[in-house]
Scaffold this motif. Structure first.
Motif, short mmCIF file in Angstrom:
data_model
loop_
_atom_site.label_atom_id
_atom_site.label_comp_id
_atom_site.label_asym_id
_atom_site.label_seq_id
_atom_site.Cartn_x
_atom_site.Cartn_y
_atom_site.Cartn_z
N GLU A 209 0.83 -1.19 0.00
CA GLU A 209 0.00 0.00 0.00
C GLU A 209 0.87 1.25 0.00
N PRO A 210 0.56 2.22 -0.84
CA PRO A 210 1.31 3.48 -0.80
C PRO A 210 1.01 4.25 0.50
N ASP A 211 1.97 5.02 0.95
CA ASP A 211 1.78 5.82 2.16
C ASP A 211 2.32 7.22 1.89
N GLU A 212 1.51 8.22 2.16
CA GLU A 212 1.89 9.60 1.91
C GLU A 212 3.05 10.06 2.79
N ALA A 213 3.21 9.45 3.95
CA ALA A 213 4.27 9.86 4.88
C ALA A 213 5.63 9.27 4.51
N GLY A 214 5.66 8.36 3.54
CA GLY A 214 6.93 7.79 3.10
C GLY A 214 7.27 6.44 3.71
N SER A 215 6.44 5.92 4.58
CA SER A 215 6.68 4.60 5.16
C SER A 215 6.28 3.52 4.16
N LYS A 216 6.95 2.37 4.23
CA LYS A 216 6.55 1.22 3.43
C LYS A 216 5.41 0.53 4.17
N MET A 217 4.27 0.41 3.50
CA MET A 217 3.08 -0.16 4.12
C MET A 217 2.59 -1.34 3.31
N ALA A 218 1.85 -2.22 3.99
CA ALA A 218 1.25 -3.38 3.34
C ALA A 218 -0.07 -3.69 4.02
N LYS A 219 -0.89 -4.48 3.35
CA LYS A 219 -2.07 -5.03 3.98
C LYS A 219 -1.73 -6.46 4.36
N ALA A 220 -2.15 -6.85 5.57
CA ALA A 220 -1.88 -8.20 6.05
C ALA A 220 -3.18 -8.84 6.50
N ASP A 221 -3.26 -10.14 6.30
CA ASP A 221 -4.43 -10.93 6.68
C ASP A 221 -4.10 -11.65 7.99
N PHE A 222 -4.88 -11.33 9.03
CA PHE A 222 -4.73 -11.95 10.34
C PHE A 222 -5.94 -12.87 10.56
N ALA A 223 -5.88 -14.07 9.98
CA ALA A 223 -6.97 -15.05 10.11
C ALA A 223 -8.31 -14.45 9.71
N GLY A 224 -8.33 -13.72 8.60
CA GLY A 224 -9.56 -13.15 8.09
C GLY A 224 -9.78 -11.68 8.40
N ILE A 225 -8.98 -11.12 9.27
CA ILE A 225 -9.05 -9.69 9.57
C ILE A 225 -7.91 -9.00 8.82
N ILE A 226 -8.26 -8.05 7.98
CA ILE A 226 -7.28 -7.35 7.15
C ILE A 226 -6.92 -6.02 7.79
N LYS A 227 -5.63 -5.79 7.97
CA LYS A 227 -5.13 -4.55 8.58
C LYS A 227 -3.96 -4.01 7.76
N LYS A 228 -3.83 -2.69 7.78
CA LYS A 228 -2.68 -2.03 7.17
C LYS A 228 -1.55 -2.00 8.19
N ILE A 229 -0.36 -2.42 7.76
CA ILE A 229 0.80 -2.48 8.68
C ILE A 229 2.01 -1.82 8.04
N CYS A 230 2.94 -1.41 8.88
CA CYS A 230 4.20 -0.83 8.43
C CYS A 230 5.23 -1.95 8.24
N ILE A 231 5.89 -1.95 7.08
CA ILE A 231 6.90 -2.97 6.81
C ILE A 231 8.29 -2.35 6.64
#
Length: 87
Positions: A13-35
């Motif tokens: 996922e793109p991030d305006e602040a410059g962090s590398k972000m991704a979406k992750a699946d936690f047993a069916g719950i999707i969250k945006k995380i910093c990588i």
């Protein structure tokens, strides 16, 4: 003590602040995380996540074992809560 939860990277996922972000699946719950801490992470990789930050990669077997253990703990808590509510 900290608790890190395994999640599987499903997209970047793109991030305006410059962090590398991704979406992750936690047993069916999707969250945006910093990588930011894992520059070589790929889609499909399992990572341990604490407060929204991927801390390290783990293999699929370890991730699934941990998710199963967490599910069992949750079920036990739920059963205990139901038992005390009926008393």
């Amino acid at each position: 003590m900290c608790l890190a939860i395994p999640g599987r990277i499903i997209s970047f996922e793109p991030d305006e602040a410059g962090s590398k972000m991704a979406k992750a699946d936690f047993a069916g719950i999707i969250k945006k995380i910093c990588i930011d801490f894992l520059p070589d992470v790929q889609i499909g990789d399992y990572v341990l996540v604490h407060v929204g930050f991927a801390l390290n990669k783990i293999d699929e077997a370890e991730a699934l074992e941990t998710l199963n253990a967490l599910r069992e703990v949750g079920e036990a808590w739920q059963e205990a809560g139901q038992a005390s509510a009926s008393e």
